[in-house]
Scaffold this motif. Structure first.
Motif, PDB file in Angstrom:
ATOM      1  N   GLY A 123     -25.146 -18.983  -4.017  1.00 58.94           N
ATOM      2  CA  GLY A 123     -25.324 -17.564  -3.741  1.00 58.94           C
ATOM      3  C   GLY A 123     -26.709 -17.069  -4.104  1.00 58.94           C
ATOM      4  O   GLY A 123     -27.337 -16.321  -3.334  1.00 58.94           O
ATOM      5  N   LYS A 124     -27.207 -17.478  -5.254  1.00 63.27           N
ATOM      6  CA  LYS A 124     -28.536 -17.027  -5.672  1.00 63.27           C
ATOM      7  C   LYS A 124     -29.624 -17.602  -4.773  1.00 63.27           C
ATOM      8  O   LYS A 124     -30.585 -16.909  -4.417  1.00 63.27           O
ATOM      9  CB  LYS A 124     -28.788 -17.400  -7.129  1.00 63.27           C
ATOM     10  N   VAL A 143     -24.211 -28.014  -4.424  1.00 66.85           N
ATOM     11  CA  VAL A 143     -25.356 -27.137  -4.168  1.00 66.85           C
ATOM     12  C   VAL A 143     -26.288 -27.754  -3.131  1.00 66.85           C
ATOM     13  O   VAL A 143     -26.731 -27.079  -2.193  1.00 66.85           O
ATOM     14  CB  VAL A 143     -26.113 -26.852  -5.476  1.00 66.85           C
ATOM     15  N   TYR A 144     -26.581 -29.037  -3.282  1.00 64.65           N
ATOM     16  CA  TYR A 144     -27.487 -29.727  -2.365  1.00 64.65           C
ATOM     17  C   TYR A 144     -27.002 -29.638  -0.922  1.00 64.65           C
ATOM     18  O   TYR A 144     -27.795 -29.400   0.007  1.00 64.65           O
ATOM     19  CB  TYR A 144     -27.610 -31.180  -2.808  1.00 64.65           C
ATOM     20  N   SER A 199     -30.063 -23.521   1.007  1.00 57.59           N
ATOM     21  CA  SER A 199     -31.060 -23.210   2.032  1.00 57.59           C
ATOM     22  C   SER A 199     -32.466 -23.600   1.587  1.00 57.59           C
ATOM     23  O   SER A 199     -33.421 -23.423   2.353  1.00 57.59           O
ATOM     24  CB  SER A 199     -31.021 -21.705   2.344  1.00 57.59           C
ATOM     25  N   ALA A 200     -32.608 -24.107   0.362  1.00 57.24           N
ATOM     26  CA  ALA A 200     -33.905 -24.566  -0.152  1.00 57.24           C
ATOM     27  C   ALA A 200     -33.750 -25.984  -0.680  1.00 57.24           C
ATOM     28  O   ALA A 200     -32.659 -26.394  -1.092  1.00 57.24           O
ATOM     29  CB  ALA A 200     -34.397 -23.645  -1.270  1.00 57.24           C
ATOM     30  N   PRO A 201     -34.829 -26.767  -0.685  1.00 60.18           N
ATOM     31  CA  PRO A 201     -34.763 -28.106  -1.280  1.00 60.18           C
ATOM     32  C   PRO A 201     -34.372 -28.034  -2.753  1.00 60.18           C
ATOM     33  O   PRO A 201     -34.690 -27.066  -3.452  1.00 60.18           O
ATOM     34  CB  PRO A 201     -36.187 -28.640  -1.107  1.00 60.18           C
ATOM     35  N   ILE A 202     -33.694 -29.081  -3.216  1.00 62.66           N
ATOM     36  CA  ILE A 202     -33.214 -29.145  -4.602  1.00 62.66           C
ATOM     37  C   ILE A 202     -33.929 -30.278  -5.338  1.00 62.66           C
ATOM     38  O   ILE A 202     -34.014 -31.405  -4.840  1.00 62.66           O
ATOM     39  CB  ILE A 202     -31.694 -29.384  -4.654  1.00 62.66           C
ATOM     40  N   ALA A 203     -34.431 -29.964  -6.540  1.00 62.07           N
ATOM     41  CA  ALA A 203     -35.044 -30.971  -7.413  1.00 62.07           C
ATOM     42  C   ALA A 203     -34.122 -31.238  -8.594  1.00 62.07           C
ATOM     43  O   ALA A 203     -33.537 -30.309  -9.156  1.00 62.07           O
ATOM     44  CB  ALA A 203     -36.401 -30.493  -7.905  1.00 62.07           C
ATOM     45  N   ALA A 204     -34.000 -32.507  -8.964  1.00 59.67           N
ATOM     46  CA  ALA A 204     -33.198 -32.895 -10.121  1.00 59.67           C
ATOM     47  C   ALA A 204     -34.125 -33.224 -11.286  1.00 59.67           C
ATOM     48  O   ALA A 204     -34.997 -34.081 -11.170  1.00 59.67           O
ATOM     49  CB  ALA A 204     -32.327 -34.106  -9.785  1.00 59.67           C
ATOM     50  N   ASP A 205     -33.929 -32.530 -12.405  1.00 55.27           N
ATOM     51  CA  ASP A 205     -34.725 -32.763 -13.602  1.00 55.27           C
ATOM     52  C   ASP A 205     -33.852 -33.326 -14.717  1.00 55.27           C
ATOM     53  O   ASP A 205     -33.872 -34.522 -14.998  1.00 55.27           O
ATOM     54  CB  ASP A 205     -35.396 -31.459 -14.031  1.00 55.27           C
ATOM     55  N   LEU A 217     -32.397 -15.608  -2.625  1.00 54.23           N
ATOM     56  CA  LEU A 217     -33.813 -15.825  -2.891  1.00 54.23           C
ATOM     57  C   LEU A 217     -34.566 -16.410  -1.694  1.00 54.23           C
ATOM     58  O   LEU A 217     -35.791 -16.554  -1.751  1.00 54.23           O
ATOM     59  CB  LEU A 217     -33.978 -16.764  -4.087  1.00 54.23           C
ATOM     60  N   ALA A 218     -33.845 -16.730  -0.634  1.00 51.78           N
ATOM     61  CA  ALA A 218     -34.463 -17.419   0.504  1.00 51.78           C
ATOM     62  C   ALA A 218     -35.624 -16.635   1.099  1.00 51.78           C
ATOM     63  O   ALA A 218     -36.615 -17.218   1.572  1.00 51.78           O
ATOM     64  CB  ALA A 218     -33.413 -17.716   1.570  1.00 51.78           C
TER      65      ALA A 218
END
Length: 346
Positions: free
Chosen positions: A198-199, A226-227, A231-237, A203-204
């Protein structure tokens, strides 16, 4: 050949208090390692332990005598693979402690060959990139001022910490000050999977380059959720600590974010980069709040990366070491005029 080793701990004040979803810090506690050969050439490395990963300066200083005993026993700094393997056998955990030794040895080896570290690795200094500058959580006006400061310092890529009930307001504020920067956001595990989707949707409109670690690392299926819907790429930290984690996140994110202090050393970092590429992931190298004694080494990985978040030493009010090859936000390896990592005692 014989090698002589030593270490020292430092408490380095930050320029500003630094807040993420997990809490606030006002200083960086680090440990600096020195390895000297018979000719007086000294390699320097740094540890920036994180309690989130079970390390403190106390645990680092507790295990360093055993790790440095391995170095002195082998006696040849060029035996990097042997030393790092034996360090892993000696101390299974404590990656920041092992990393400090790894950096010091790489610095020493490159200095003995009179080469910058990137040249020792055979990397092209033209294949470099910008580092982001991180804006920690704060009240809206302070975050606005920090953004203006980052722009004044020449940064055109920003990373903004989120994980509050005013995340949309924060990003809107940053964009009002810096409409043209490349923008990363980092929730530091603060959202639930549904909340994250949702966030990210809300934020898109603010043109995010990617969203970093939206959900807890302990929820791999939540990360996948989520991935698959983001609507945005996801980074895993936090979900990507060591080489073992890379295949586990390959179908749960777009970007693997490695950190030297998580993985335990420069050789392991390079293995993680190649593994991530083999799994079709983009690669980012991040950092803790660190001294130049460790950040300088991470900068030499830049030609292998898609993204860099290597501003850790730039957040300090003071640092005993200088030499990070960053100018106006750009990692400038070609302009480095010293052998090794470039870190020097001021």
């Amino acid at each position: 050949m014989s090698l002589h080793t030593a270490f020292e701990r430092h408490a380095l004040p930050l320029e500003f208090p630094f807040t993420i979803a997990r809490g606030t810090t006002t200083e960086a506690e680090v440990v600096t390692v020195r390895v000297e050969d018979d000719d007086g050439t000294v390699g320097v490395g740094g540890a920036a332990p994180s309690s989130h990963y079970g390390e403190t300066v106390d645990t680092v200083t507790a295990v360093l005598p055993d790790l440095l005993a391995v170095v002195e026993d082998v006696g040849d700094p060029h035996q990097l693979d042997l030393i790092e393997r034996r360090m892993r056998e000696t101390v299974r955990r404590n990656p920041a402690a092992r990393c400090a030794v790894s950096i010091a040895l790489h610095d020493l080896v490159a200095k003995r060959l009179d080469l910058p570290l990137y040249r020792y690795w055979g990397l092209d200094p033209a294949e470099t990139l910008e580092t982001s500058y991180t804006i920690g959580l704060d009240d809206t006006e302070t975050m606005r001022e920090k953004t203006e400061t980052a722009l004044d310092r020449g940064f055109t890529t920003l990373k903004v910490k989120l994980g509050t009930d005013r995340d949309v307001e924060i990003v809107e504020t940053i964009r009002s000050v810096a409409p043209d920067v490349r923008l990363f956001v980092d929730a530091n595990e603060a959202w639930t999977p549904r909340e994250a989707v949702g966030k990210i949707d809300r934020l898109a409109e603010y043109d995010l380059a990617f969203v970093e670690q939206p959900v807890p690392a302990e929820d791999p299926e939540g990360l996948r959720y989520v991935y698959e819907r983001s609507s945005a790429p996801i980074a895993a930290d936090e979900s990507c600590e060591t080489l073992h984690d890379v295949p586990q996140i390959a179908d749960r994110c777009d970007i693997a974010n490695l950190k030297l202090m998580k993985c335990g050393g420069l050789r392991e970092a390079k293995r993680m980069i190649h593994a991530a590429r083999a799994h079709g992931l983009e690669v980012m190298c991040g950092c803790m709040t660190e001294s130049n004694a460790s950040i300088a080494a991470a900068c030499h990985l830049a030609p292998l990366l898609d993204y860099a978040d290597l501003d850790g030493s730039l957040l300090l009010a003071e640092d005993p070491y200088d030499g990070v090859p960053i100018s106006d936000g750009e990692i400038d390896l070609a302009g480095l005029d010293r052998a090794g990592t470039g870190a020097v005692l001021e």
